[in-house]
Design a protein around this motif. Structure first.
Motif, PDB file in Angstrom:
ATOM      1  N   ARG A 186       0.834  -1.216   0.000  1.00 27.78           N
ATOM      2  CA  ARG A 186       0.000   0.000   0.000  1.00 27.78           C
ATOM      3  C   ARG A 186       0.864   1.260   0.000  1.00 27.78           C
ATOM      4  O   ARG A 186       0.553   2.232  -0.686  1.00 27.78           O
ATOM      5  CB  ARG A 186      -0.940   0.004   1.202  1.00 27.78           C
ATOM      6  CG  ARG A 186      -2.074  -0.955   1.064  1.00 27.78           C
ATOM      7  CD  ARG A 186      -3.014  -0.858   2.242  1.00 27.78           C
ATOM      8  NE  ARG A 186      -4.048  -1.874   2.131  1.00 27.78           N
ATOM      9  CZ  ARG A 186      -5.163  -1.848   2.834  1.00 27.78           C
ATOM     10  NH1 ARG A 186      -5.387  -0.870   3.689  1.00 27.78           N
ATOM     11  NH2 ARG A 186      -6.042  -2.797   2.687  1.00 27.78           N
ATOM     12  N   GLU A 196       3.906   1.543  -1.193  1.00 32.50           N
ATOM     13  CA  GLU A 196       4.513   1.667  -2.525  1.00 32.50           C
ATOM     14  C   GLU A 196       3.524   2.261  -3.519  1.00 32.50           C
ATOM     15  O   GLU A 196       3.879   3.139  -4.312  1.00 32.50           O
ATOM     16  CB  GLU A 196       5.002   0.304  -3.020  1.00 32.50           C
ATOM     17  CG  GLU A 196       6.239  -0.189  -2.308  1.00 32.50           C
ATOM     18  CD  GLU A 196       6.621  -1.609  -2.702  1.00 32.50           C
ATOM     19  OE1 GLU A 196       6.077  -2.132  -3.704  1.00 32.50           O
ATOM     20  OE2 GLU A 196       7.450  -2.201  -2.000  1.00 32.50           O
ATOM     21  N   ARG A 197       2.271   1.788  -3.483  1.00 34.41           N
ATOM     22  CA  ARG A 197       1.246   2.330  -4.394  1.00 34.41           C
ATOM     23  C   ARG A 197       0.992   3.806  -4.103  1.00 34.41           C
ATOM     24  O   ARG A 197       0.860   4.617  -5.022  1.00 34.41           O
ATOM     25  CB  ARG A 197      -0.045   1.523  -4.292  1.00 34.41           C
ATOM     26  CG  ARG A 197       0.038   0.150  -4.947  1.00 34.41           C
ATOM     27  CD  ARG A 197      -1.325  -0.506  -5.091  1.00 34.41           C
ATOM     28  NE  ARG A 197      -2.059  -0.665  -3.854  1.00 34.41           N
ATOM     29  CZ  ARG A 197      -2.034  -1.743  -3.073  1.00 34.41           C
ATOM     30  NH1 ARG A 197      -1.285  -2.776  -3.405  1.00 34.41           N
ATOM     31  NH2 ARG A 197      -2.759  -1.794  -1.973  1.00 34.41           N
ATOM     32  N   ARG A 198       0.946   4.147  -2.824  1.00 32.77           N
ATOM     33  CA  ARG A 198       0.708   5.551  -2.444  1.00 32.77           C
ATOM     34  C   ARG A 198       1.857   6.437  -2.914  1.00 32.77           C
ATOM     35  O   ARG A 198       1.639   7.522  -3.450  1.00 32.77           O
ATOM     36  CB  ARG A 198       0.546   5.657  -0.934  1.00 32.77           C
ATOM     37  CG  ARG A 198       0.288   7.056  -0.473  1.00 32.77           C
ATOM     38  CD  ARG A 198       0.079   7.129   0.998  1.00 32.77           C
ATOM     39  NE  ARG A 198      -0.060   8.510   1.406  1.00 32.77           N
ATOM     40  CZ  ARG A 198      -0.110   8.905   2.645  1.00 32.77           C
ATOM     41  NH1 ARG A 198      -0.075   8.029   3.616  1.00 32.77           N
ATOM     42  NH2 ARG A 198      -0.205  10.177   2.932  1.00 32.77           N
ATOM     43  N   GLN A 199       3.092   5.969  -2.708  1.00 36.15           N
ATOM     44  CA  GLN A 199       4.245   6.747  -3.145  1.00 36.15           C
ATOM     45  C   GLN A 199       4.254   6.915  -4.660  1.00 36.15           C
ATOM     46  O   GLN A 199       4.570   7.994  -5.168  1.00 36.15           O
ATOM     47  CB  GLN A 199       5.539   6.087  -2.670  1.00 36.15           C
ATOM     48  CG  GLN A 199       5.760   6.226  -1.186  1.00 36.15           C
ATOM     49  CD  GLN A 199       6.963   5.438  -0.693  1.00 36.15           C
ATOM     50  OE1 GLN A 199       7.421   4.496  -1.339  1.00 36.15           O
ATOM     51  NE2 GLN A 199       7.470   5.817   0.473  1.00 36.15           N
ATOM     52  N   MET A 200       3.897   5.862  -5.392  1.00 34.09           N
ATOM     53  CA  MET A 200       3.846   5.953  -6.852  1.00 34.09           C
ATOM     54  C   MET A 200       2.774   6.944  -7.285  1.00 34.09           C
ATOM     55  O   MET A 200       2.991   7.756  -8.181  1.00 34.09           O
ATOM     56  CB  MET A 200       3.588   4.576  -7.473  1.00 34.09           C
ATOM     57  CG  MET A 200       3.520   4.609  -8.990  1.00 34.09           C
ATOM     58  SD  MET A 200       4.997   5.282  -9.789  1.00 34.09           S
ATOM     59  CE  MET A 200       6.110   3.925  -9.612  1.00 34.09           C
ATOM     60  N   LYS A 201       1.630   6.898  -6.639  1.00 39.18           N
ATOM     61  CA  LYS A 201       0.544   7.835  -6.967  1.00 39.18           C
ATOM     62  C   LYS A 201       0.987   9.274  -6.701  1.00 39.18           C
ATOM     63  O   LYS A 201       0.751  10.162  -7.521  1.00 39.18           O
ATOM     64  CB  LYS A 201      -0.705   7.500  -6.153  1.00 39.18           C
ATOM     65  CG  LYS A 201      -1.883   8.373  -6.489  1.00 39.18           C
ATOM     66  CD  LYS A 201      -3.109   7.976  -5.691  1.00 39.18           C
ATOM     67  CE  LYS A 201      -4.263   8.919  -6.019  1.00 39.18           C
ATOM     68  NZ  LYS A 201      -5.448   8.618  -5.230  1.00 39.18           N
ATOM     69  N   GLU A 202       1.637   9.505  -5.561  1.00 35.08           N
ATOM     70  CA  GLU A 202       2.117  10.852  -5.231  1.00 35.08           C
ATOM     71  C   GLU A 202       3.168  11.312  -6.227  1.00 35.08           C
ATOM     72  O   GLU A 202       3.164  12.468  -6.654  1.00 35.08           O
ATOM     73  CB  GLU A 202       2.676  10.880  -3.801  1.00 35.08           C
ATOM     74  CG  GLU A 202       1.612  10.778  -2.745  1.00 35.08           C
ATOM     75  CD  GLU A 202       2.169  10.641  -1.339  1.00 35.08           C
ATOM     76  OE1 GLU A 202       3.404  10.576  -1.170  1.00 35.08           O
ATOM     77  OE2 GLU A 202       1.360  10.596  -0.399  1.00 35.08           O
ATOM     78  N   MET A 225       3.478  10.317  -9.386  1.00 33.22           N
ATOM     79  CA  MET A 225       2.823  10.568 -10.674  1.00 33.22           C
ATOM     80  C   MET A 225       2.037  11.881 -10.635  1.00 33.22           C
ATOM     81  O   MET A 225       2.016  12.621 -11.622  1.00 33.22           O
ATOM     82  CB  MET A 225       1.907   9.401 -11.053  1.00 33.22           C
ATOM     83  CG  MET A 225       2.667   8.118 -11.359  1.00 33.22           C
ATOM     84  SD  MET A 225       3.954   8.295 -12.623  1.00 33.22           S
ATOM     85  CE  MET A 225       2.981   8.676 -14.057  1.00 33.22           C
ATOM     86  N   THR A 226       1.429  12.199  -9.511  1.00 31.20           N
ATOM     87  CA  THR A 226       0.712  13.468  -9.369  1.00 31.20           C
ATOM     88  C   THR A 226       1.687  14.632  -9.460  1.00 31.20           C
ATOM     89  O   THR A 226       1.443  15.605 -10.185  1.00 31.20           O
ATOM     90  CB  THR A 226      -0.058  13.509  -8.031  1.00 31.20           C
ATOM     91  OG1 THR A 226      -1.017  12.453  -8.031  1.00 31.20           O
ATOM     92  CG2 THR A 226      -0.752  14.845  -7.835  1.00 31.20           C
ATOM     93  N   TYR A 267       4.658  14.637 -10.860  1.00 35.79           N
ATOM     94  CA  TYR A 267       5.193  14.655 -12.222  1.00 35.79           C
ATOM     95  C   TYR A 267       4.193  15.301 -13.182  1.00 35.79           C
ATOM     96  O   TYR A 267       4.551  16.164 -13.991  1.00 35.79           O
ATOM     97  CB  TYR A 267       5.520  13.226 -12.663  1.00 35.79           C
ATOM     98  CG  TYR A 267       6.023  13.131 -14.071  1.00 35.79           C
ATOM     99  CD1 TYR A 267       7.341  13.448 -14.376  1.00 35.79           C
ATOM    100  CD2 TYR A 267       5.184  12.724 -15.107  1.00 35.79           C
ATOM    101  CE1 TYR A 267       7.815  13.364 -15.678  1.00 35.79           C
ATOM    102  CE2 TYR A 267       5.650  12.641 -16.411  1.00 35.79           C
ATOM    103  CZ  TYR A 267       6.956  12.959 -16.686  1.00 35.79           C
ATOM    104  OH  TYR A 267       7.413  12.884 -17.968  1.00 35.79           O
ATOM    105  N   SER A 268       2.929  14.922 -13.088  1.00 34.98           N
ATOM    106  CA  SER A 268       1.892  15.481 -13.964  1.00 34.98           C
ATOM    107  C   SER A 268       1.748  16.989 -13.771  1.00 34.98           C
ATOM    108  O   SER A 268       1.609  17.744 -14.740  1.00 34.98           O
ATOM    109  CB  SER A 268       0.552  14.801 -13.713  1.00 34.98           C
ATOM    110  OG  SER A 268       0.609  13.455 -14.075  1.00 34.98           O
TER     111      SER A 268
END
Length: 90
Positions: A15, A17-23, A25-26, A28-29
């Motif tokens: 969880r 890792e997924r949260r860090q990836m989402k943050e 990507m946000t 970066y976008s």
């Protein structure tokens, strides 16, 4: 995490890792959008102008460096708080 069994620890790590990836990507976008909005002004050609390309490279470099510096400061503050006992297990 000491009170969790192995499956719970794996689930928690997954969880995080997924949260860090989402943050990431946000962030970066938002950086891409901000740099695009600031730098790209000529829509009459399909290629970037030299000025736009230079602006984009500077914008991205500046954002990445500032993000890196913020992360370093956060780590420094976190380490200082851990040393002083303000942060950590209770």
């Amino acid at each position: 995490m000491d009170g969790l069994n192995a499956n719970e620890q794996r689930e928690f790590a997954s969880r995080m890792e997924r949260r860090q990836m989402k943050e990431f990507m946000t962030m970066y976008s938002k950086m891409v959008q901000r740099c695009f909005d600031d730098c790209v002004t000529d829509f009459t050609t399909k290629s970037l102008t030299n000025r736009e390309e230079t602006c984009l490279m500077r914008c991205i470099d500046k954002n990445l460096k500032s993000s890196q510096r913020l992360n370093e400061r956060f780590q420094e503050q976190n380490a200082a708080m851990m040393q002083s006992g303000q942060l950590g297990p209770k």
